[in-house]
Design an enzyme around this catalytic site. Structure first.
Site, PDB file in Angstrom:
ATOM      1  N   PRO A  45       6.069  -6.476  -1.474  1.00  0.00           N
ATOM      2  CG  PRO A  45       4.179  -7.159  -2.674  1.00  0.00           C
ATOM      3  CD  PRO A  45       4.648  -6.756  -1.317  1.00  0.00           C
ATOM      4  CD  GLU A  46      11.747  -3.320  -3.254  1.00  0.00           C
ATOM      5  OE1 GLU A  46      12.406  -2.938  -4.235  1.00  0.00           O
ATOM      6  OE2 GLU A  46      12.176  -3.263  -2.091  1.00  0.00           O
ATOM      7  CG  HIS A  69      -7.022 -12.841   6.251  1.00  0.00           C
ATOM      8  ND1 HIS A  69      -7.748 -11.816   6.839  1.00  0.00           N
ATOM      9  CD2 HIS A  69      -6.408 -13.497   7.266  1.00  0.00           C
ATOM     10  CE1 HIS A  69      -7.555 -11.843   8.150  1.00  0.00           C
ATOM     11  NE2 HIS A  69      -6.750 -12.855   8.435  1.00  0.00           N
ATOM     12  NE  ARG A  97       0.330  -5.315   7.968  1.00  0.00           N
ATOM     13  CZ  ARG A  97       1.508  -4.707   7.982  1.00  0.00           C
ATOM     14  NH1 ARG A  97       2.583  -5.342   7.550  1.00  0.00           N
ATOM     15  NH2 ARG A  97       1.613  -3.466   8.409  1.00  0.00           N
ATOM     16  NE  ARG A 144      13.752  14.322  -8.822  1.00  0.00           N
ATOM     17  CZ  ARG A 144      12.516  14.085  -8.384  1.00  0.00           C
ATOM     18  NH1 ARG A 144      12.299  13.807  -7.122  1.00  0.00           N
ATOM     19  NH2 ARG A 144      11.509  14.123  -9.218  1.00  0.00           N
TER      20      ARG A 144
END
Ligand SMILES: [Zn+2]
Length: 283
Positions: free
Chosen positions: A2-3, A100, A119, A162
């Site tokens: 997920p973002e 889970h 996970r 950068r």
């Protein structure tokens, strides 16, 4: 994984069931996820009212009336399920417990929130709310892309020295919070900036153009997530993952969607992760 838009969608889905309500019972079924849970986590959550449900980057933060804040991170595979019928908004009865289901909140209003994570890369912690963002997971995160601190001057300054490729620079959580692989690819495509171009060699006006584009890409995705929230009440109550179409992400070999462009979308690997871009549109 997920973002930011997915996490924001989860927050918005949880808020009606949690915000303003007491956690009647917190059930903690194992000692850890990615890291050990804080001591006595179930006791420190049970009987506490959720004053506010916030988001910082990809973390959901629940401010409790005990003066503590609960931090929740979904990790790679974490899911939140809402069941029960608080305020008449949720039509689901509680499903049978699954293997889970690591943390379960039974709210005073009858809602049940289940944190399921096969996970176990997810995380939960508790910290004093007054400590604000000094928590180790929050302290070095850059500005929120949808907040006021993220503006053109800031981004130009942050990227000006950068030497890293644009893709890596935007994935750096110190530069901007919550952006991941998918939305960086999408934002670079819309800005026509090549993902491998070193950040300091991109013109300032092009860097500046990324600010509204990043906001737009994320807002579009949050809007798509909002549609999925309206649907989930007829579905299985799972929050956070929704169908969303992307312009470049996952479209290797497919035609570029820019008007007049006849190229196909290419995939390269940068820092071990796939980058999708148009070799003609992006320079
Ligand atoms: Zn193109």
């Amino acid at each position: 994984m997920p973002e930011l838009p997915e996490v924001e969608t989860v927050r918005r889905g949880l808020a009606p069931a949690m915000e303003g309500f007491v956690i009647a019972r917190a059930q903690v079924n194992r000692p850890d996820l990615r890291w050990p849970f804080p001591p006595n986590m179930a006791d420190r959550l049970t009987g506490k009212r959720v004053l506010q449900l916030r988001r910082r980057s990809k973390y959901i933060l629940a401010d409790l009336d005990s003066g503590e804040t609960a931090l929740i991170h979904l990790g790679m595979s974490g899911r939140m399920l809402v069941s029960g019928d608080p305020l008449g908004q949720f039509v689901h009865s509680h499903p049978a417990p699954e293997k889970h289901d690591h943390v379960v909140f039974d709210m005073e209003n009858g809602a049940r929130i289940t944190f399921n994570d096969p996970r176990r890369f997810g995380a939960m912690d508790l910290f004093a709310t007054v400590k604000g963002e000094s928590h180790p997971l929050l302290i070095s995160i850059g500005p929120e892309p949808l907040g006021n601190a993220f503006d053109e001057d800031y981004l130009v300054e942050a990227l000006s020295r950068r030497n890293t490729p644009m893709k890596s620079a935007l994935l750096d959580q110190k530069v901007v919070a919550g952006l991941g692989n998918i939305y960086v690819c999408e934002a670079l495509y819309r800005s026509k900036i090549h993902p491998t171009r070193p950040a300091r060699r991109v013109a300032k006006d092009r860097i500046a153009s990324l600010v509204p584009i990043i906001r737009e890409v994320l807002s579009d995705a949050i809007r798509a997530g909002g549609s999925s929230l309206r649907d989930f009440r007829q579905a299985d109550g799972e929050l956070g993952y929704f169908q969303h179409s992307f312009d470049v992400y996952g479209r290797e070999g497919a035609p570029c969607r820019s008007t007049g462009c006849t190229s196909t979308i290419r995939r390269i690997v940068q820092s071990g992760r796939s980058t999708f871009y148009c070799p003609t549109c992006q320079r």
